[in-house]
Design an enzyme around this catalytic site. Structure first.
Site, PDB file in Angstrom:
ATOM      1  CB  SER A 165      -0.850   0.009   1.266  1.00 28.15           C
ATOM      2  OG  SER A 165      -2.182  -0.273   0.951  1.00 28.15           O
ATOM      3  CD  GLU A 219      -8.690  -6.380  -5.077  1.00 28.52           C
ATOM      4  OE1 GLU A 219      -9.239  -7.462  -5.286  1.00 28.52           O
ATOM      5  OE2 GLU A 219      -7.721  -6.238  -4.302  1.00 28.52           O
ATOM      6  N   PRO A 220      -8.363  -0.347  -5.928  1.00 29.40           N
ATOM      7  CG  PRO A 220      -8.949   1.538  -7.167  1.00 29.40           C
ATOM      8  CD  PRO A 220      -8.898   0.037  -7.245  1.00 29.40           C
ATOM      9  N   GLY A 221      -8.219   1.460  -2.853  1.00 27.77           N
ATOM     10  CA  GLY A 221      -8.979   1.908  -1.689  1.00 27.77           C
ATOM     11  C   GLY A 221      -8.605   3.349  -1.406  1.00 27.77           C
ATOM     12  NE  ARG A 222      -2.868   4.368   0.963  1.00 26.59           N
ATOM     13  CZ  ARG A 222      -2.541   4.026   2.211  1.00 26.59           C
ATOM     14  NH1 ARG A 222      -2.496   4.942   3.139  1.00 26.59           N
ATOM     15  NH2 ARG A 222      -2.242   2.783   2.502  1.00 26.59           N
ATOM     16  NE  ARG A 248      -2.703   5.444   6.965  1.00 28.65           N
ATOM     17  CZ  ARG A 248      -1.703   6.075   6.399  1.00 28.65           C
ATOM     18  NH1 ARG A 248      -1.574   7.381   6.530  1.00 28.65           N
ATOM     19  NH2 ARG A 248      -0.830   5.411   5.683  1.00 28.65           N
ATOM     20  CE1 TYR A 277       0.417   0.643   9.265  1.00 34.95           C
ATOM     21  CE2 TYR A 277      -1.020   2.509   8.891  1.00 34.95           C
ATOM     22  CZ  TYR A 277      -0.843   1.153   9.075  1.00 34.95           C
ATOM     23  OH  TYR A 277      -1.929   0.322   9.074  1.00 34.95           O
ATOM     24  CB  CYS A 305      -4.638   8.356  29.075  1.00 34.14           C
ATOM     25  SG  CYS A 305      -3.869   8.689  30.635  1.00 34.14           S
ATOM     26  CD  GLU A 306      -0.657   5.171  24.019  1.00 33.13           C
ATOM     27  OE1 GLU A 306      -1.454   4.363  24.535  1.00 33.13           O
ATOM     28  OE2 GLU A 306       0.255   4.817  23.248  1.00 33.13           O
TER      29      GLU A 306
END
Ligand code: LLP
Length: 423
Positions: free
Chosen positions: A211, A282-285, A321, A325, A352-353
């Site tokens: 991707s 099959e594009p998504g993004r 994301r 990533y 809370c992090e």
């Protein structure tokens, strides 16, 4: 240092910027925030429809929208209306698409570990294609297919291609949980096994190499491997998967869907494939990312000695994301989109992090303060889709805008929604 105003090329197609507002689909982002609250996902229908149409005309019939990138009933119907099939990866996605009214004959079912129940449903409703991923799945199919309707399949192969992208979203390499290896002969064996099952029609091959890919060379390499199967086995369908990248920040440039398809067509010709062969993807993004913007309200501006923290009312629960990533994003103030962004800040959420960072080094207009509505563009893919209730934060609402109207397609979650699973 400072950053120029937000680049219009990162915004949805219909976006119009003025001194004090951004209008998308004929609707003001400031008004949307006031009406629906924040955080809020806003999708420009014009961008969604235009990307779907582009894919439908660039590839052959059977080209699919990858639902995993963003799915709800309205999105499934929109992609279907614009001529695309819908690719689902789980029984849950299949259920959403079927409930939306999209016919099963336009659904493609993926998954590296489809359960007996998922397979049974896919067979019972009669999906367009089932993409076979393992020998265990072939065993399950063998026991199911005789008792139900015939099954139309593709076989997923691992072409042994290393896509130039983040390790977590690479799938074409040999060491992968997906598909059958070409190098070991498993892919060939899978073809023979599937062909021996009566009731199964094997139409062709499929590969998805990863991707957020900018360089078309990896797709071209994968096409070469798939072409060998198509020629050797007399298949008439070849799917190069999804994975086309999009620009998230200034300076990035991704090929368009049309450029991607045309490179694949040229490749197919050079590889000697018959022109009757169906070339699919099959594009998504590439369909949904740029159509979507997330609106947040600033709740805290906290200068510390090293930097300023700007905290918004969402965070890693609506956009994981950056944490997962290391993905980059940009941000702008919806009331000052043309202003130079001269204030550097770390944009963080309300979780809370410490890792709950949306943008490590964000640029905002000077004097960004509490109550301001700010927006991260290019958040239409894998944001809502991967949203969680971490810290019991309700998921945002989603609105589609077009022709001066907004329609809520997913309402904001409530605390009652969060409590509904308690027994
Ligand atoms: N087809 C198959 C078989 C896939 O596995 C995927 C994505 C797609 C199509 C669509 O890929 P796209 O065109 O959207 O790149 N959560 C990650 C992305 C994971 C993609 C998984 N499979 C992210 O946020 O970057």
């Amino acid at each position: 240092m400072s950053a120029e105003p937000i680049l219009p090329s990162l915004l949805p197609d219909s976006a119009q910027l003025s001194e004090r507002d951004v209008v998308v689909g004929g609707v003001s982002l400031r008004d949307l925030a006031a009406t629906y609250g924040t955080p809020l996902f806003v999708y420009d229908e014009a961008t969604l429809r235009s990307r779907c149409r582009e894919a439908a005309s660039a590839f052959d019939d059977g080209v699919a929208f990858a639902a995993k990138s963003f799915l709800c009933g309205a999105m499934a119907r929109l992609a279907f209306e614009e001529g695309l099939c819908i690719d689902v990866a789980t029984g849950g996605e299949l259920d959403v698409v079927l409930r939306s009214g999209v016919p099963a004959s336009r659904i493609i079912v993926h998954g590296n570990n489809k359960s007996h129940d998922e397979l049974e449903r896919a067979l019972a409703v009669g999906v367009h294609r089932l993409v076979i991923d393992s020998f265990d799945e072939i065993d399950r199919i063998r026991s199911l297919v005789s008792t139900t309707k015939p099954l139309d399949c593709l076989v997923r192969v691992t072409p042994g291609v290393e896509a130039h992208t983040h390790e977590y979203v690479r799938t074409g390499q040999e060491d992968s949980k997906f598909g059958f290896s070409v190098a070991t002969g498993d892919a060939r064996r899978a073809v023979l096994e599937l062909r021996a099952i009566s009731g199964v029609t094997l139409h062709g091959v499929h590969a998805h190499i990863g991707s957020q890919i900018f360089d078309l060379a990896g797709f071209r390499e994968s096409l070469g491997v798939l072409a060998d199967f198509v020629k050797h086995d007399g298949f008439d369908e070849l799917c190069v998967g999804g994975g086309l990248g999009v620009a998230y920040v200034a300076g990035e440039r991704a090929p368009s869907i049309t450029e991607w398809a045309s490179a694949m067509r040229t490749g197919a010709r050079e590889l000697g494939l018959d022109s009757s062969m169906r070339l699919l993807a099959e594009p998504g993004r590439a369909i949904v990312a740029q159509a979507g913007i997330t609106l947040y309200s600033v709740g805290v501006v906290k200068p510390v000695s090293q930097r300023t923290y700007v905290a918004v009312d969402g965070g890693m629960s609506d956009n994981p994301r950056p944490v997962l990533y290391g993905s980059g994003y940009e941000v702008f103030d919806v009331s000052r989109p043309l202003a130079e962004r001269s204030q550097s800040a770390r944009l963080v959420g309300k979780h809370c992090e410490s890792g709950d960072v949306l943008i490590d080094e964000a640029w905002l207009p000077e004097l960004t303060g509490v109550g301001d509505v700010i927006a991260t563009p290019v958040t239409g893919a894998y944001g809502y889709a991967m949203a969680s209730n971490y810290n019991r934060v309700p998921r945002p609402a989603v609105v589609f805008v077009a022709d001066g109207h907004a329609r809520e397609v997913l309402r904001r979650e409530t605390f009652d929604d969060l409590a509904r699973l308690e027994v």
